[in-house]
Write a protein that holds these residues in place. Structure first.
Motif, PDB file in Angstrom:
ATOM      1  N   THR A  41       3.451  -6.549   7.333  1.00 59.14           N
ATOM      2  CA  THR A  41       2.832  -5.719   6.248  1.00 59.14           C
ATOM      3  C   THR A  41       4.137  -4.883   5.750  1.00 59.14           C
ATOM      4  OG1 THR A  41       1.903  -4.220   7.827  1.00 59.14           O
ATOM      5  CG2 THR A  41       0.503  -5.915   7.241  1.00 59.14           C
ATOM      6  N   PRO A  43       2.851  -7.504   2.342  1.00 58.60           N
ATOM      7  CA  PRO A  43       1.389  -7.262   1.838  1.00 58.60           C
ATOM      8  C   PRO A  43       0.482  -7.135   3.032  1.00 58.60           C
ATOM      9  CG  PRO A  43       2.174  -9.473   1.418  1.00 58.60           C
ATOM     10  CD  PRO A  43       3.466  -8.722   1.834  1.00 58.60           C
ATOM     11  N   TRP A 118      -8.584 -11.128  -0.393  1.00 64.19           N
ATOM     12  CA  TRP A 118      -7.304 -10.994  -0.007  1.00 64.19           C
ATOM     13  C   TRP A 118      -6.282 -11.732  -0.762  1.00 64.19           C
ATOM     14  CZ3 TRP A 118      -4.555 -15.417   1.663  1.00 64.19           C
ATOM     15  CH2 TRP A 118      -3.289 -15.229   2.411  1.00 64.19           C
ATOM     16  N   GLU A 121      -3.465 -10.169  -3.571  1.00 64.66           N
ATOM     17  CA  GLU A 121      -2.535  -9.622  -2.854  1.00 64.66           C
ATOM     18  C   GLU A 121      -1.540 -10.033  -1.895  1.00 64.66           C
ATOM     19  OE1 GLU A 121      -1.429  -4.650  -1.342  1.00 64.66           O
ATOM     20  OE2 GLU A 121      -3.245  -5.542  -1.766  1.00 64.66           O
ATOM     21  N   SER A 125       2.439 -13.887  -1.410  1.00 60.50           N
ATOM     22  CA  SER A 125       3.619 -13.633  -0.395  1.00 60.50           C
ATOM     23  C   SER A 125       3.771 -14.868   0.698  1.00 60.50           C
ATOM     24  CB  SER A 125       3.342 -12.432   0.287  1.00 60.50           C
ATOM     25  OG  SER A 125       1.918 -12.606   1.181  1.00 60.50           O
TER      26      SER A 125
END
Length: 325
Positions: A41, A43, A118, A121, A125
């Protein structure tokens, strides 16, 4: 399912060209396993492990979530996910907690809502370089009990306080041999079936794919995996137009799973006698045709072709019905 009168259906002209959705698409696909406990993290990591099948070629693609069935694994659907993704879709398959005790669907509905939240965001990634997710074109699909979960989420039955409707809308809904319990008097909570025609308050078009053998017992020891009155026929009966119902006549409830799905699981349901790859390509092709139509890809010609000439499918589709208005 309550007896329903035959409903008039608007005529659709079959497309001139033979559809190719029942064969894998031209895009190379990457399969990505994302563990919610190990992803660094930011994201934020997903709330559950997710399996993603995405095109490798750079571009912007619609997204579809696929919810697995009772006591199954998302990896059992890898071939199905790859087939759909090869036509230009980002497929996201969360892994719910598995338990043989099934008192309610509330936890899975809540988890599916959290995975959906989820996506804006977290999903960018983990996609291949140059691949972008178009969440303005988002679809939701579910198989077996996952079909019940998908319909429940689309109907706003999520228990989480952060609902997907706050930021994202589902533009299409697919039930793959959906099951809502063991019988009319024993629906899985939340009980969403009303046994009234067109009672589902859904804003998006719906495709319901059924199996001809799902309502049959494999043997005297086990009940049908998709019992009458809580299976695909009732789900379609309660959908509002536009909605579609295609039944793969000669295959069973779990025949769209990968060949390496454990026999300990698949033996519980009545199986078809033919090649399972045919079933997977049939279900995946129906999904592609519907998603392209519902999400604005290709003008809906593939779906028109299949509805106009069900013989285009690798195996028999019967019945094929739809209500457009």
């Amino acid at each position: 399912m309550a007896s329903a009168p035959v409903q008039a259906m608007a005529a659709l002209e079959p497309a001139a060209a033979v559809t190719s959705v029942f064969q894998p698409g031209k895009l190379p696909v990457e399969v990505i396993s994302v563990d919610h406990d190990t992803l660094p993290t930011p994201p934020p990591p997903p709330p559950l492990p997710v399996l993603i099948a995405a095109p490798k070629d750079a571009g912007t693609y619609p997204v579809a979530i696929l919810l697995h069935g009772f006591f199954l694994q998302n990896r059992f659907y890898e071939q199905l996910l790859k087939h759909v993704a090869s036509f230009g879709f980002v497929m996201v398959a969360p892994q719910f907690h598995t338990s043989l005790i099934s008192n309610s669907d509330a936890d899975d509905i809540d988890a599916a809502a959290k995975v959906t939240n989820w996506l804006p965001e977290g999903l960018p990634s983990v996609l291949p370089v140059g691949v972008e997710a178009d969440l303005s074109r988002l679809a939701l699909a579910g198989h077996s009990r996952g079909g019940h979960t998908a319909f429940s989420l689309a109907l706003g039955r999520a228990t989480t306080t952060t609902t997907t409707t706050a930021t994202l809308n589902f533009s299409a809904l697919i039930g793959i041999d959906p099951v809502a319990g063991t019988g009319r008097s024993s629906q899985l909570p939340p009980a969403i079936l009303t046994y009234e025609p067109s009672s589902f308050a859904l804003a998006s078009p719906v495709m319901v794919v059924g199996t001809g053998l799902g309502g049959d017992r494999e043997n005297a020891l086990f009940p049908p995996c998709a019992p009458p009155e809580v299976n695909h026929a009732e789900f379609y009966y309660e959908c509002k137009p536009p909605c579609y119902h295609l039944v793969v006549r000669d295959y069973g409830h779990l025949d769209m799973l990968d060949d390496d799905a454990p026999k300990l699981v698949t033996c519980l349901c009545k199986e078809g006698n033919s090649c399972k790859d045919v079933m997977r390509r049939t279900v995946a092709g129906i999904m592609v045709a519907f998603l392209r139509s519902a999400l604005g890809e290709g003008g809906g010609e593939d779906l028109k072709a299949v509805l106009g000439d069900p013989g285009l499918a690798p195996t028999t589709l019967d019945p094929v019905e739809y209500r457009l208005a």
